[in-house]
Design a protein around this motif. Structure first.
Motif, PDB file in Angstrom:
ATOM      1  N   ALA A 140       0.825  -1.201   0.000  1.00 56.60           N
ATOM      2  CA  ALA A 140       0.000   0.000   0.000  1.00 56.60           C
ATOM      3  C   ALA A 140       0.866   1.260   0.000  1.00 56.60           C
ATOM      4  O   ALA A 140       0.544   2.261  -0.681  1.00 56.60           O
ATOM      5  CB  ALA A 140      -0.911  -0.017   1.224  1.00 56.60           C
ATOM      6  N   ALA A 141       1.992   1.217   0.722  1.00 59.11           N
ATOM      7  CA  ALA A 141       2.890   2.378   0.735  1.00 59.11           C
ATOM      8  C   ALA A 141       3.466   2.641  -0.653  1.00 59.11           C
ATOM      9  O   ALA A 141       3.518   3.791  -1.116  1.00 59.11           O
ATOM     10  CB  ALA A 141       4.000   2.151   1.754  1.00 59.11           C
ATOM     11  N   TRP A 142       3.893   1.575  -1.344  1.00 54.95           N
ATOM     12  CA  TRP A 142       4.461   1.771  -2.688  1.00 54.95           C
ATOM     13  C   TRP A 142       3.402   2.231  -3.684  1.00 54.95           C
ATOM     14  O   TRP A 142       3.682   3.052  -4.564  1.00 54.95           O
ATOM     15  CB  TRP A 142       5.113   0.477  -3.168  1.00 54.95           C
ATOM     16  CG  TRP A 142       6.472   0.236  -2.562  1.00 54.95           C
ATOM     17  CD1 TRP A 142       6.827  -0.761  -1.732  1.00 54.95           C
ATOM     18  CD2 TRP A 142       7.631   1.034  -2.773  1.00 54.95           C
ATOM     19  NE1 TRP A 142       8.138  -0.661  -1.377  1.00 54.95           N
ATOM     20  CE2 TRP A 142       8.674   0.439  -2.017  1.00 54.95           C
ATOM     21  CE3 TRP A 142       7.907   2.181  -3.506  1.00 54.95           C
ATOM     22  CZ2 TRP A 142       9.953   0.962  -1.988  1.00 54.95           C
ATOM     23  CZ3 TRP A 142       9.188   2.693  -3.478  1.00 54.95           C
ATOM     24  CH2 TRP A 142      10.200   2.093  -2.718  1.00 54.95           C
ATOM     25  N   VAL A 143       2.189   1.685  -3.560  1.00 54.67           N
ATOM     26  CA  VAL A 143       1.102   2.135  -4.448  1.00 54.67           C
ATOM     27  C   VAL A 143       0.837   3.616  -4.238  1.00 54.67           C
ATOM     28  O   VAL A 143       0.605   4.381  -5.195  1.00 54.67           O
ATOM     29  CB  VAL A 143      -0.171   1.292  -4.203  1.00 54.67           C
ATOM     30  CG1 VAL A 143      -1.372   1.922  -4.902  1.00 54.67           C
ATOM     31  CG2 VAL A 143       0.045  -0.130  -4.692  1.00 54.67           C
ATOM     32  N   THR A 144       0.903   4.051  -2.991  1.00 55.14           N
ATOM     33  CA  THR A 144       0.700   5.472  -2.702  1.00 55.14           C
ATOM     34  C   THR A 144       1.798   6.322  -3.337  1.00 55.14           C
ATOM     35  O   THR A 144       1.529   7.382  -3.927  1.00 55.14           O
ATOM     36  CB  THR A 144       0.664   5.692  -1.182  1.00 55.14           C
ATOM     37  OG1 THR A 144      -0.373   4.884  -0.612  1.00 55.14           O
ATOM     38  CG2 THR A 144       0.420   7.150  -0.854  1.00 55.14           C
ATOM     39  N   VAL A 145       3.041   5.854  -3.220  1.00 53.98           N
ATOM     40  CA  VAL A 145       4.156   6.598  -3.829  1.00 53.98           C
ATOM     41  C   VAL A 145       3.978   6.695  -5.344  1.00 53.98           C
ATOM     42  O   VAL A 145       4.146   7.768  -5.952  1.00 53.98           O
ATOM     43  CB  VAL A 145       5.490   5.910  -3.472  1.00 53.98           C
ATOM     44  CG1 VAL A 145       6.638   6.538  -4.267  1.00 53.98           C
ATOM     45  CG2 VAL A 145       5.765   6.031  -1.983  1.00 53.98           C
TER      46      VAL A 145
END
Length: 390
Positions: free
Chosen positions: A21-26
C-alpha cells in the motif's frame, strides 16, 4: 465457552499489505505529477530513475510477505533483485538491496537457531563469491576488495544478530533461574512456618496430654487445666494454619479471614503455653521497645518459640530465660536454659536449621550450642535499618 475477541482489522493485515500500500501510494503521487509514470515504470530500459524504483518496490513487498515465516526465501528474493539490478544505470541499487539482505541475515540470526541462520548467512556470501568468480572467469573487471567488503558485511550482520539472540537467551535463563529460586525460597519459608508452628503445638499438646493422663484420678483440677491448654494450643495452631493457607490461596476471589502474623507481642501466650507444660519462662526486655518490621517480629517470635519448644521437649529443665534486647541497630534475642538437652532431638529435627535460615534471610547472625556451665543457649541478632523502624 466464549470466543476470544478478534483484533481490529488494521492489526490483522500482514506487513506485506502495508508495504504494498505504501508503494502504491508513492506511485500514485508520482503519477499525478507525471502522467506517463506507469509506462516509464514498466519500460525501465534506459530509464535511470523509475526502473530501480519498481524493482525495489517489488523486492521489499515480497520481503515483507516472507519475513516472519520464510527468512531464507526473503534473503533469496533480495539477492535475486540485487543481481538483477546490476544491469541498471543506478549503481547504488545493488548495494542497497545487498545491505537489505544483510539486515535480513541479522534478523534471522537474532530470531532463529543456528541450524537455520547459518545457511541463510551463507546465501549472500555464496552470491558474492559466485558472481565475482563468474566475472573473473569471463574476463570482466572485478573488484576483489569490494567483494571482500560485502562478504564481511554479511558476516558482521550475522554476528550482531547472533549476539542479540544469545543476550536474549541469557536474560531469559536468568529470569527462569530467578523464578526457580523464588519458588524454592517460598517452599523453604512455608516449610519453616509449618515446622515452627506444628512442632511447637504438638510438643506442648503431647506434654499436656501426658501430664493430664498421670493426674486424672488424683488431681482432676490439674487435668482439667491440661485439657484447657491442649484446647487453646490446638485452636491457635489451627488459626495459624488457616492464615498460611489463606496466604497460599490469595488469588482466590473469595479469600477467608486471615489471622494476624505473630510477633513479639505474642510472647505472653507462648510463656503461658510453656508454663502449662511445666517449664517456667522468664522474659527480660531490654532497650526501648518499639514496633519493628513484620518480618523481623515474625522471625524473632519463631526463634523464641522453637527454642522454648526444644527446652520443653528435650532439656528436662524446669525453667528458661528469654532476653529480648531492642538495640539501636536491630533486635537481639536469647534463650538459655540449665537443662541437660542438646537443643533438639539429635540428628532428627530441623529446628536449629530453620532458625538459622530465618536469621540468614534477614542478614543477621545466629548461634546455638551448649553452655560452658551446662544447659543450652540460642542467640540471634536481627539487623533493622533505621528507616524501617516505625
Amino acid at each position: 465457552m466464549t470466543a476470544e475477541p478478534r483484533p481490529p482489522l488494521l492489526k490483522r493485515l500482514p506487513p506485506g499489505v502495508w508495504v504494498a500500500a505504501a508503494w502504491v501510494t508513492v506511485i500514485a503521487v508520482r503519477s499525478l505529477q507525471r502522467p506517463d509514470e506507469l509506462r516509464r515504470l514498466f519500460r525501465y530500459h534506459g530509464n535511470v530513475e523509475d526502473g530501480p524504483l519498481l524493482l525495489t518496490a517489488v523486492v521489499t513487498t515480497l520481503v515483507a510477505v516472507l519475513l516472519f515465516r520464510l527468512q531464507a526465501a526473503a534473503v533469496a528474493v533480495t539477492l535475486a533483485g540485487c543481481v538483477f539490478s546490476l544491469g541498471m544505470e543506478v549503481r547504488a541499487t545493488p548495494f542497497v538491496l545487498f545491505f537489505l539482505a544483510d539486515a535480513l541475515v541479522g534478523f534471522t540470526a537474532a530470531t532463529r537457531p543456528l541450524r537455520y541462520s547459518v545457511p541463510v548467512a551463507l546465501l549472500p556470501v555464496g552470491t558474492v563469491v559466485g558472481y565475482t568468480a563468474w566475472e573473473l572467469w569471463n574476463g570482466y573487471p572485478s573488484s576483489v576488495s569490494v567483494a571482500l567488503g560485502l562478504v564481511s558485511s554479511a558476516a558482521v550482520a550475522w554476528l550482531v544478530g547472533h549476539n542479540v539472540r544469545q543476550g536474549r537467551e541469557h536474560v531469559e535463563e536468568l529470569r527462569l533461574q530467578a523464578t526457580r529460586q523464588a519458588v524454592t525460597a517460598e517452599r523453604l519459608r512455608i516449610a519453616r512456618e509449618l515446622h515452627d508452628m506444628v512442632a511447637h503445638a504438638v510438643g506442648v499438646v503431647a506434654i499436656q496430654a501426658g501430664m493430664g493422663h498421670r493426674v486424672m484420678d488424683t488431681q482432676p483440677e490439674q487435668a482439667r487445666e491440661a485439657l484447657k491448654a491442649i484446647e487453646t494450643t490446638g485452636r491457635e495452631t489451627l488459626a495459624g494454619l488457616r492464615r498460611m493457607l489463606g496466604a497460599l490461596r490469595e488469588s482466590d476471589p473469595e479469600p477467608g479471614p486471615q489471622a494476624p502474623v505473630p510477633g513479639l507481642a505474642d510472647l505472653g501466650r507462648l510463656v503461658a503455653a510453656a508454663g502449662g507444660a511445666g517449664v517456667r519462662v522468664a522474659v527480660e526486655w531490654r532497650g526501648e521497645r518499639r514496633e519493628l518490621p513484620a518480618e523481623v517480629e515474625l522471625a524473632a517470635f519463631r526463634i523464641v518459640q522453637e527454642a522454648v519448644t526444644n527446652v520443653v521437649r528435650h532439656s528436662g529443665a524446669a525453667e528458661c530465660r528469654v532476653t529480648v534486647d531492642h538495640r539501636p541497630d536491630g533486635l537481639a534475642v536469647e534463650v538459655v536454659d540449665a537443662g541437660c538437652g542438646s537443643g533438639g532431638a539429635a540428628g532428627a529435627g530441623y529446628g536449629i536449621v530453620g532458625m538459622r535460615e530465618r536469621v540468614g534471610l534477614l542478614h543477621g547472625s545466629f548461634s546455638a550450642g551448649p553452655r560452658a556451665g551446662g544447659g543450652f543457649r540460642v542467640a540471634a541478632q536481627l539487623p533493622v535499618p533505621a528507616e524501617a523502624v516505625r
